[in-house]
Write a protein that holds these residues in place. Structure first.
Motif, PDB file in Angstrom:
ATOM      1  N   THR A  44       0.862  -1.182   0.000  1.00  0.00           N
ATOM      2  CA  THR A  44       0.000   0.000   0.000  1.00  0.00           C
ATOM      3  C   THR A  44       0.898   1.232   0.000  1.00  0.00           C
ATOM      4  O   THR A  44       1.799   1.333   0.838  1.00  0.00           O
ATOM      5  CB  THR A  44      -0.893   0.041   1.258  1.00  0.00           C
ATOM      6  N   ILE A  67       0.944   5.424   0.022  1.00  0.00           N
ATOM      7  CA  ILE A  67       0.234   6.695   0.128  1.00  0.00           C
ATOM      8  C   ILE A  67       1.157   7.763  -0.453  1.00  0.00           C
ATOM      9  O   ILE A  67       2.250   7.992   0.052  1.00  0.00           O
ATOM     10  CB  ILE A  67      -0.106   7.027   1.596  1.00  0.00           C
ATOM     11  N   ARG A 123      -2.185  -1.265  -3.626  1.00  0.00           N
ATOM     12  CA  ARG A 123      -3.108  -0.171  -3.301  1.00  0.00           C
ATOM     13  C   ARG A 123      -2.301   1.124  -3.400  1.00  0.00           C
ATOM     14  O   ARG A 123      -1.282   1.292  -2.721  1.00  0.00           O
ATOM     15  CB  ARG A 123      -3.668  -0.328  -1.886  1.00  0.00           C
ATOM     16  N   TYR A 124      -2.763   2.006  -4.229  1.00  0.00           N
ATOM     17  CA  TYR A 124      -2.054   3.274  -4.418  1.00  0.00           C
ATOM     18  C   TYR A 124      -3.021   4.420  -4.137  1.00  0.00           C
ATOM     19  O   TYR A 124      -4.043   4.556  -4.789  1.00  0.00           O
ATOM     20  CB  TYR A 124      -1.513   3.363  -5.848  1.00  0.00           C
ATOM     21  N   ILE A 125      -2.682   5.205  -3.141  1.00  0.00           N
ATOM     22  CA  ILE A 125      -3.549   6.317  -2.762  1.00  0.00           C
ATOM     23  C   ILE A 125      -2.815   7.610  -3.046  1.00  0.00           C
ATOM     24  O   ILE A 125      -1.720   7.841  -2.531  1.00  0.00           O
ATOM     25  CB  ILE A 125      -3.911   6.228  -1.268  1.00  0.00           C
ATOM     26  N   SER A 126      -3.382   8.423  -3.894  1.00  0.00           N
ATOM     27  CA  SER A 126      -2.756   9.685  -4.244  1.00  0.00           C
ATOM     28  C   SER A 126      -3.526  10.800  -3.547  1.00  0.00           C
ATOM     29  O   SER A 126      -4.720  10.955  -3.762  1.00  0.00           O
ATOM     30  CB  SER A 126      -2.815   9.866  -5.762  1.00  0.00           C
ATOM     31  N   LEU A 127      -2.842  11.513  -2.698  1.00  0.00           N
ATOM     32  CA  LEU A 127      -3.520  12.580  -1.954  1.00  0.00           C
ATOM     33  C   LEU A 127      -2.909  13.918  -2.355  1.00  0.00           C
ATOM     34  O   LEU A 127      -1.783  14.228  -1.981  1.00  0.00           O
ATOM     35  CB  LEU A 127      -3.363  12.335  -0.443  1.00  0.00           C
ATOM     36  N   THR A 145      -6.745   2.018  -6.883  1.00  0.00           N
ATOM     37  CA  THR A 145      -6.199   3.364  -7.016  1.00  0.00           C
ATOM     38  C   THR A 145      -7.203   4.338  -6.386  1.00  0.00           C
ATOM     39  O   THR A 145      -8.382   4.294  -6.714  1.00  0.00           O
ATOM     40  CB  THR A 145      -6.006   3.724  -8.502  1.00  0.00           C
ATOM     41  N   VAL A 146      -6.712   5.153  -5.491  1.00  0.00           N
ATOM     42  CA  VAL A 146      -7.607   6.105  -4.830  1.00  0.00           C
ATOM     43  C   VAL A 146      -7.079   7.524  -5.030  1.00  0.00           C
ATOM     44  O   VAL A 146      -6.244   7.993  -4.267  1.00  0.00           O
ATOM     45  CB  VAL A 146      -7.739   5.795  -3.314  1.00  0.00           C
ATOM     46  N   GLN A 202     -12.138   2.994   1.588  1.00  0.00           N
ATOM     47  CA  GLN A 202     -11.068   2.331   0.848  1.00  0.00           C
ATOM     48  C   GLN A 202      -9.681   2.679   1.363  1.00  0.00           C
ATOM     49  O   GLN A 202      -8.711   2.086   0.932  1.00  0.00           O
ATOM     50  CB  GLN A 202     -11.139   2.725  -0.644  1.00  0.00           C
ATOM     51  N   VAL A 203      -9.565   3.652   2.234  1.00  0.00           N
ATOM     52  CA  VAL A 203      -8.224   4.083   2.633  1.00  0.00           C
ATOM     53  C   VAL A 203      -7.912   3.639   4.061  1.00  0.00           C
ATOM     54  O   VAL A 203      -8.822   3.432   4.864  1.00  0.00           O
ATOM     55  CB  VAL A 203      -8.042   5.619   2.476  1.00  0.00           C
TER      56      VAL A 203
END
Ligand SMILES: Nc1ncnc2c1ncn2[C@@H]1O[C@H](COP(=O)(O)OP(=O)(O)OP(=O)(O)O)[C@@H](O)[C@H]1O
Ligand SMILES: [Mg+2]
Lengths: 253, 438
Positions: free
Chosen positions: B198, B200, B232-236, B261-262, B418-419
């Motif tokens: 994962t 972030i 899991r890739y979370i782009s903030l 992908t978030v 999802q996060v």
């Protein structure tokens, strides 16, 4: 008994929706401790009346007066009416995605108690109220009404009523879609809530509910008007003979 | 300052970029050529209908050394605490794409997991890097992708060897410089067979006021998920108010790999973000759950791509937008299913909630389905809060403002599911803050 203040009183209420008059001058007084029932054909204006009394912006009251415990409510927003003690259980309760039953209920109760109120008793009250209505605890974390069955939605409406404990409850077909066991559970919920200080106005199509929750008065609505008022026996008569004889009575005299 | 319709060429690649193997220098040079030879996209051209392309042109040949926001040290401290407490596996601070520091949990290193500078990886993992770098985001992707491809310096490389799983998230903080800065961060992730990770990827900083000062972040992200991997890739994106952001992301899912992908966006003055996943092996699955919440005069231009190159692959997109004040957003979502990719399933949904008049949203679903043997659906809505929902809540005593907050929080809650929990709280805070003055 003229010194008793009615819980709910409305006079000559006219309601318009989408430019059409659907309630055409109805009046009613609900005194403390009374249970009233409204019956009537589909489309006769029962829900329009309930929604208008609650302050739904799409249902305009074009004429008439309405008082809750002696206070005029027509200038109040719906949330103010709620906090003043009016409650509407919806015929078709809406789903709000992402808002859990518990969070919803907590926010509702908090709004009634005031922003600074202590809410430490919430969990306990909420759990007990759910148990009373045989609602599984797992509903607490589900999104309100999302994917609920018809009967589950109605129970959740009664749950809200029992927790907010309003002075006046308008119940719009809270019995429809319930199985035989559920109608008992819901009726018991209404009976637990009902007391000599509050009022209940139930819209229903079925005598069944009235076997469990005994009305003091039954009103028949047709085409936006109350055309007849009677005791519980009127509901029995309607169940037997339908609404046609009323038409004859009205026009045939 | 005038840059209107004026192209500014990338000069000779500076000596500091002339490091590494020949293939890399060749790539940089060809990307530079490509950038210089590609005209600025015309407004109205596909994917450029909503945003002025000159926004992303670097208008000074030399950009001053970046200065950073003053509270950065506090942020670093709390991130290191998360790492120490086992809430994250690694914390990487990437200052302006130039100065990158790494903090890794001990067990990562033991497991052979690599998190390093891309410039180092070019030497230490030359084969992997050679194979994957520029494989998905390159000069052919577009002019500004070419710009990053020529100018990135430095980047981050993450490699999870086969059969390894990283329990806690890897946190990358891409801090942009304030005024007069342009940065070209780059990320390459290779997730080995049957591995799990994962990430972030947080973008912050940049110019704090909307002014003529250059404050550009042009980022490229490439992710390769090998067979049976779970990424899991979370782009903030939470850049400061004056920042301009161009994000190009591509991921590839091989056989039975899953990619979540978030894309989350709250910041920047102008943000153009492009997220895409290629389903490149049977059984591959991609889910993309995006959320953006814009206010003030913020401008968002979002693209998503699900590209099914192989049969028996599935994809699902749910992209949510909340806007208030005078913010605006456009969403263009493309589902592309190749002729040979039979029995695929692809879903796409874009919901836009407008909290007041004055904000504006557009949505354009695009479908290129080249065979019949697929299940595909898309839906989009743009509108104000449902007045029936408001009424329902008001009927229970909840006032208009509180009702609005509840409905919006509910709207975003399904995405936040999802996060990871730590991040969930942080994002809930952004949302709450945005909802304070409605
Ligand atoms: N929101 C609305 N928009 C347009 N017409 C409406 C709306 N609400 C009610 N009406 C119309 O007003 C009339 C009365 O409807 P209402 O829902 O009050 O009937 P009802 O007595 O509750 O019927 P039922 O027993 O089927 O619930 C109907 O003709 C209905 O179509
Ligand atoms: Mg009705």
């Amino acid at each position: 008994m003229s010194d008793i203040k009615p819980i709910l009183e409305f006079k000559d209420i006219h309601v318009e929706v989408e430019g059409k008059e659907v309630v055409k001058g109805v009046s009613l007084t609900v005194n403390p401790g009374e249970i009233h029932a409204i019956m009537g054909k589909n489309g006769s204006g029962k829900s329009s009346l309930s929604n208008a009394l609650m302050g739904h912006p799409a249902y305009t009251i074009t004429n008439g007066e309405a008082y809750l415990k002696g206070k005029s409510i027509l200038d109040m927003e719906a949330d103010v009416r709620s906090r003043a003690g009016l409650f509407l259980a919806f015929q078709y309760p809406l789903a709000i995605p992402g808002v859990t039953v518990a969070n919803f209920m907590r926010a509702a109760l908090k709004s009634h108690r005031g922003a600074d109120a202590d809410m430490s008793d919430f969990r306990k009250l909420f759990k007990a109220a759910m148990a009373d209505l045989s609602i599984d605890q797992s509903f607490a974390t589900r999104y309100i009404n999302e994917g609920f069955s018809g009967g589950e939605k109605k129970r959740i409406e009664v749950l809200q009523m029992s927790m907010l404990n309003p002075a006046m409850a308008l119940l719009d077909e809270t019995d429809s879609g319930l199985d035989i066991d559920a109608i008992k559970i819901v009726s018991e919920g209404i009976n637990r809530f009902q007391n000599e200080n509050n009022g209940v106005l139930m819209v229903t199509h079925y005598q069944r509910l009235l076997n469990f929750v005994k009305p003091d008065k039954v009103h028949v609505m047709m085409d936006g008007k109350f055309v007849m008022t009677g005791g519980p026996e009127l509901a029995l008569k309607l169940e037997e003979s339908g609404y046609e004889w009323l038409n004859e009575e009205k026009t045939g005299v | 300052m005038t840059t209107q319709n004026q192209d500014i060429l990338i000069p000779e690649i500076t000596p500091e970029l002339k490091r590494g193997p020949q293939w890399l220098q060749d790539k940089r040079n060809s990307s530079k050529e490509s950038y210089n030879n590609t005209p600025i996209p015309r407004r109205g051209l596909h994917l450029w209908r909503y945003t002025d392309p000159t926004t992303f042109v670097v208008d000074k040949a030399e950009v001053a050394d970046a200065t950073f926001r003053t509270d950065l040290d506090n942020v670093i401290e709390s991130e290191l605490a998360l790492l120490q407490n086992g809430h994250s596996s690694a914390f990487v601070l990437d200052k302006a794409g130039r100065d990158i520091t790494f903090n890794l949990a001990d067990n990562l290193v033991k497991d052979g997991i690599v998190i390093s500078k891309l410039s180092d990886a070019v030497e230490t993992h030359s084969e992997l890097v050679n194979k994957h770098l520029y494989s998905q985001v390159n000069s052919e992707s577009g002019k500004f992708e070419a710009m990053n491809s020529a100018l990135w310096n430095d980047g981050i490389f993450i490699y999870i060897p086969d059969g390894k799983s990283v329990a806690q998230p890897i946190h990358l903080l891409r801090e942009s410089g304030m005024d007069n800065s342009a940065q070209f961060p780059r990320l390459l992730v290779v997730v080995g067979k049957n591995s799990e990770v994962t990430i972030i990827d947080e973008y912050s900083g940049g110019s704090e006021t909307q002014s003529d000062n250059m404050s550009l972040t042009n980022s490229a992200v490439e992710i390769f998920g090998d067979n049976d991997s779970r990424t899991r890739y979370i782009s903030l994106q939470r850049n400061s108010e004056g920042a301009k952001v161009y994000l190009a992301h591509r991921a590839k899912a091989q056989q039975n790999a899953t990619v979540l992908t978030v894309p989350l966006a709250f910041g920047a003055a102008v943000s153009k973000q492009n997220f895409g996943v290629t389903l490149n092996g049977e059984g591959a699955d991609s889910k993309m759950y995006g959320l953006l919440f814009g206010g003030g005069h913020q401008h968002y231009d979002n693209h998503t791509l699900h590209h099914h190159t192989v049969g028996k692959t599935t994809s699902d997109i749910n992209f949510k937008v909340v806007l208030k004040d005078k913010a605006n957003s456009a969403y263009t979502g493309l589902i592309k299913i190749e002729n040979k990719a039979k029995t695929c399933e692809a879903y796409q949904e874009n919901r836009n909630l407008l909290l007041n008049r004055g904000c504006k949203a557009e949505t354009i679903p695009e479908l290129e389905i080249l065979n019949e043997d697929v299940i595909c659906s898309h839906g989009a809505t743009i509108g104000p809060l449902d007045p029936e929902m408001i009424f329902f809540l008001k009927c229970r005593g909840i006032n208009q403002t509180e009702a609005t907050r509840m409905i919006v929080s509910g709207f975003v809650a399904t995405t936040l599911k999802q996060v990871p929990d730590d991040l969930k709280e942080k994002i809930a805070e952004f949302v709450t803050k945005r909802l304070e003055d409605i």
